[in-house]
Design a protein around this motif. Structure first.
Motif, PDB file in Angstrom:
ATOM      1  N   GLU A 148      -9.062 -30.471   8.520  1.00  0.00           N
ATOM      2  CA  GLU A 148     -10.376 -29.957   8.899  1.00  0.00           C
ATOM      3  C   GLU A 148     -10.255 -28.985  10.068  1.00  0.00           C
ATOM      4  N   ALA A 149      -9.482 -29.352  11.083  1.00  0.00           N
ATOM      5  CA  ALA A 149      -9.299 -28.479  12.241  1.00  0.00           C
ATOM      6  C   ALA A 149      -8.598 -27.185  11.842  1.00  0.00           C
ATOM      7  N   ALA A 150      -7.649 -27.291  10.922  1.00  0.00           N
ATOM      8  CA  ALA A 150      -6.888 -26.115  10.496  1.00  0.00           C
ATOM      9  C   ALA A 150      -7.716 -25.166   9.639  1.00  0.00           C
ATOM     10  N   LEU A 151      -8.766 -25.669   8.994  1.00  0.00           N
ATOM     11  CA  LEU A 151      -9.587 -24.832   8.117  1.00  0.00           C
ATOM     12  C   LEU A 151     -10.561 -23.940   8.877  1.00  0.00           C
ATOM     13  N   GLU A 152     -10.811 -24.262  10.143  1.00  0.00           N
ATOM     14  CA  GLU A 152     -11.807 -23.508  10.892  1.00  0.00           C
ATOM     15  C   GLU A 152     -11.312 -22.089  11.179  1.00  0.00           C
ATOM     16  N   GLY A 153     -12.087 -21.116  10.746  1.00  0.00           N
ATOM     17  CA  GLY A 153     -11.824 -19.726  11.105  1.00  0.00           C
ATOM     18  C   GLY A 153     -10.656 -19.068  10.406  1.00  0.00           C
ATOM     19  N   VAL A 154     -10.221 -19.608   9.273  1.00  0.00           N
ATOM     20  CA  VAL A 154      -9.096 -18.986   8.559  1.00  0.00           C
ATOM     21  C   VAL A 154      -9.607 -18.118   7.417  1.00  0.00           C
ATOM     22  N   ARG A 155      -8.715 -17.321   6.861  1.00  0.00           N
ATOM     23  CA  ARG A 155      -9.088 -16.410   5.786  1.00  0.00           C
ATOM     24  C   ARG A 155      -9.443 -17.174   4.509  1.00  0.00           C
ATOM     25  N   ASP A 156     -10.214 -16.513   3.669  1.00  0.00           N
ATOM     26  CA  ASP A 156     -10.776 -17.157   2.487  1.00  0.00           C
ATOM     27  C   ASP A 156      -9.740 -17.800   1.574  1.00  0.00           C
ATOM     28  N   GLU A 157      -8.569 -17.166   1.421  1.00  0.00           N
ATOM     29  CA  GLU A 157      -7.613 -17.665   0.432  1.00  0.00           C
ATOM     30  C   GLU A 157      -6.836 -18.875   0.929  1.00  0.00           C
ATOM     31  N   LEU A 158      -6.824 -19.115   2.225  1.00  0.00           N
ATOM     32  CA  LEU A 158      -5.957 -20.160   2.763  1.00  0.00           C
ATOM     33  C   LEU A 158      -6.411 -21.593   2.483  1.00  0.00           C
ATOM     34  N   PRO A 159      -7.715 -21.921   2.555  1.00  0.00           N
ATOM     35  CA  PRO A 159      -8.115 -23.327   2.389  1.00  0.00           C
ATOM     36  C   PRO A 159      -7.542 -24.001   1.150  1.00  0.00           C
ATOM     37  N   HIS A 160      -7.511 -23.292   0.027  1.00  0.00           N
ATOM     38  CA  HIS A 160      -6.999 -23.902  -1.202  1.00  0.00           C
ATOM     39  C   HIS A 160      -5.502 -24.161  -1.118  1.00  0.00           C
ATOM     40  N   SER A 161      -4.804 -23.407  -0.271  1.00  0.00           N
ATOM     41  CA  SER A 161      -3.348 -23.475  -0.220  1.00  0.00           C
ATOM     42  C   SER A 161      -2.826 -24.439   0.841  1.00  0.00           C
ATOM     43  N   LEU A 162      -3.726 -25.065   1.590  1.00  0.00           N
ATOM     44  CA  LEU A 162      -3.316 -25.907   2.710  1.00  0.00           C
ATOM     45  C   LEU A 162      -3.359 -27.386   2.335  1.00  0.00           C
ATOM     46  N   ALA A 163      -2.246 -28.075   2.568  1.00  0.00           N
ATOM     47  CA  ALA A 163      -2.179 -29.526   2.383  1.00  0.00           C
ATOM     48  C   ALA A 163      -1.570 -30.137   3.634  1.00  0.00           C
ATOM     49  N   VAL A 164      -2.010 -31.337   3.996  1.00  0.00           N
ATOM     50  CA  VAL A 164      -1.542 -31.973   5.233  1.00  0.00           C
ATOM     51  C   VAL A 164      -1.093 -33.401   4.932  1.00  0.00           C
ATOM     52  N   VAL A 165       0.054 -33.765   5.494  1.00  0.00           N
ATOM     53  CA  VAL A 165       0.618 -35.103   5.289  1.00  0.00           C
ATOM     54  C   VAL A 165       1.099 -35.645   6.630  1.00  0.00           C
ATOM     55  N   VAL A 166       0.773 -36.909   6.933  1.00  0.00           N
ATOM     56  CA  VAL A 166       1.346 -37.575   8.111  1.00  0.00           C
ATOM     57  C   VAL A 166       2.741 -38.057   7.725  1.00  0.00           C
ATOM     58  N   ASP A 167       3.750 -37.478   8.357  1.00  0.00           N
ATOM     59  CA  ASP A 167       5.140 -37.763   7.989  1.00  0.00           C
ATOM     60  C   ASP A 167       5.652 -39.040   8.642  1.00  0.00           C
ATOM     61  N   GLU A 168       5.243 -39.259   9.900  1.00  0.00           N
ATOM     62  CA  GLU A 168       5.749 -40.422  10.642  1.00  0.00           C
ATOM     63  C   GLU A 168       4.830 -40.701  11.809  1.00  0.00           C
ATOM     64  N   GLN A 169       4.746 -41.969  12.211  1.00  0.00           N
ATOM     65  CA  GLN A 169       4.022 -42.299  13.438  1.00  0.00           C
ATOM     66  C   GLN A 169       4.830 -43.310  14.233  1.00  0.00           C
ATOM     67  N   VAL A 170       4.908 -43.081  15.547  1.00  0.00           N
ATOM     68  CA  VAL A 170       5.724 -43.910  16.436  1.00  0.00           C
ATOM     69  C   VAL A 170       4.911 -44.221  17.682  1.00  0.00           C
ATOM     70  N   GLU A 171       4.860 -45.486  18.058  1.00  0.00           N
ATOM     71  CA  GLU A 171       4.176 -45.857  19.293  1.00  0.00           C
ATOM     72  C   GLU A 171       5.168 -45.765  20.444  1.00  0.00           C
ATOM     73  N   ARG A 172       4.890 -44.890  21.400  1.00  0.00           N
ATOM     74  CA  ARG A 172       5.799 -44.670  22.514  1.00  0.00           C
ATOM     75  C   ARG A 172       5.653 -45.777  23.558  1.00  0.00           C
ATOM     76  N   GLU A 173       6.628 -45.836  24.475  1.00  0.00           N
ATOM     77  CA  GLU A 173       6.613 -46.871  25.513  1.00  0.00           C
ATOM     78  C   GLU A 173       5.411 -46.733  26.439  1.00  0.00           C
ATOM     79  N   ASP A 174       4.910 -45.495  26.593  1.00  0.00           N
ATOM     80  CA  ASP A 174       3.748 -45.300  27.475  1.00  0.00           C
ATOM     81  C   ASP A 174       2.421 -45.589  26.778  1.00  0.00           C
ATOM     82  N   GLY A 175       2.485 -46.113  25.537  1.00  0.00           N
ATOM     83  CA  GLY A 175       1.278 -46.501  24.809  1.00  0.00           C
ATOM     84  C   GLY A 175       0.661 -45.394  23.989  1.00  0.00           C
ATOM     85  N   VAL A 176       1.206 -44.181  24.092  1.00  0.00           N
ATOM     86  CA  VAL A 176       0.696 -43.056  23.304  1.00  0.00           C
ATOM     87  C   VAL A 176       1.252 -43.132  21.885  1.00  0.00           C
TER      88      VAL A 176
END
Length: 316
Positions: free
Chosen positions: A219-247
């Motif tokens: 959703e954030a990536a779709l804001e303000g981009v050219r017309d042809e791009l939305p159809h070509s954009l896919a997003v995947v969460v590859d990995e998530q890691v909880e750091r020692e500082d809690g982030v």
């Protein structure tokens, strides 16, 4: 403005005394008809991403509306359209599968656009889904004068009479201002069968967390981009890691189809991708209730919308 068919708002969601209703309602319509915005308004919280770009929704998103006497599960679907790619065909197939399974179908028609071939295409598809009640919702009523809303209500009613033998209810609403959103909920609930609760109280969606994160980044990536791009954009969460500082460290991949599109997403000196990360991080932190660091990488997956293997890898 009240709904135009008798008994729409007054049918009552509860049915007989003590009866509890539950079931599924599917929101359908052309791309960018306001389905996701209305889903969020009905649920009372963001469960579906929104954008001014057509075909923002790419899979069914379930939002849950719970009342003491009823529970409505809203299924927000991709916009029905005449597909030009394998992805488009799969999105249409997903909508048709959903239509066959729900109790109520809400056909969303925006007030600010004349009824056209795309709407007739969808109404004809609804005629092939006989088990569900059919309701029409004239959306985006805040964008036009009341006279235009009235004209659209009549046009939608005529379309329903011609192709479906009439809609059970026709309701105008604005998800942005909240006008008539409660009436839409009442109408959809009134068409549900009696039944027990399907989800625990307090649950607003059954969407997997990683899918929601990926959608917020898209959703954030779709804001303000050219017309042809939305159809070509896919997003995947590859990995998530909880750091020692809690982030929570999230590694997210953004796929485009061509090298030139990669430059559009990244922007000059990486400025655009940094802005995408900043806006998406705020949304993801609100969703998860914890501090987040997003690591965004842009990759090229050539013509992925037409490649069965790549579609499967990307979750379609």
């Amino acid at each position: 403005m009240a709904d135009t068919t008798s008994g729409a708002a007054g049918g009552g969601a509860a049915g007989g005394a003590g009866a509890h209703r539950s079931g599924f309602a599917c929101l359908v319509g052309r791309p960018n008809a306001g389905k996701s915005t209305l889903t969020n308004a009905l649920v009372g919280q963001k469960v579906a991403i929104t954008s001014s770009r057509p075909q923002t929704t790419r899979h069914t998103v379930r939002g849950i509306v719970s009342r003491p006497d009823a529970q409505l599960v809203l299924v927000d679907t991709p916009g029905l359209h005449r597909p030009r790619t394998l992805l488009g065909q799969r999105l249409n197939d997903l909508v048709h599968e959903t239509l066959a399974e729900v109790d109520v179908v809400a056909f969303c028609v925006p007030a600010d656009q004349r009824i056209g071939p795309g709407d007739r295409f969808i109404a004809e598809a609804l005629a092939a889904a006989p088990r569900s009640a059919k309701v029409a919702l004239v959306t985006k009523t805040d964008t036009v004068p009341k006279q235009r809303v009235a004209e659209q209500l009549l046009a939608v009613s005529r379309l329903g009479e011609e192709l479906l033998g009439g809609f059970a209810d026709v309701v105008p609403a604005s998800a942005v201002t909240g006008e008539q959103v409660d009436v839409v909920a009442d109408v959809l609930l009134s068409h549900l069968p009696e039944g027990p609760r399907l989800y625990p109280d307090g649950e607003l969606t059954d969407e997997p967390e990683q899918v929601m994160i990926a959608e917020l980044v898209r959703e954030a990536a779709l804001e303000g981009v050219r017309d042809e791009l939305p159809h070509s954009l896919a997003v995947v969460v590859d990995e998530q890691v909880e750091r020692e500082d809690g982030v929570l460290q999230l590694y997210v991949l953004l796929y485009v189809e061509r090298e030139s599109q990669k430059g559009i997403v990244i922007g000059r000196g990486g400025a655009r991708l940094k802005d995408v990360g900043t806006r998406a991080r705020r949304q993801v932190e609100a969703l998860l209730g914890t501090r987040v660091h997003l690591d965004l990488r842009v990759k090229v997956a050539k013509d992925w919308q037409r490649d069965p293997k790549q579609l499967q890898r990307l979750g379609f």
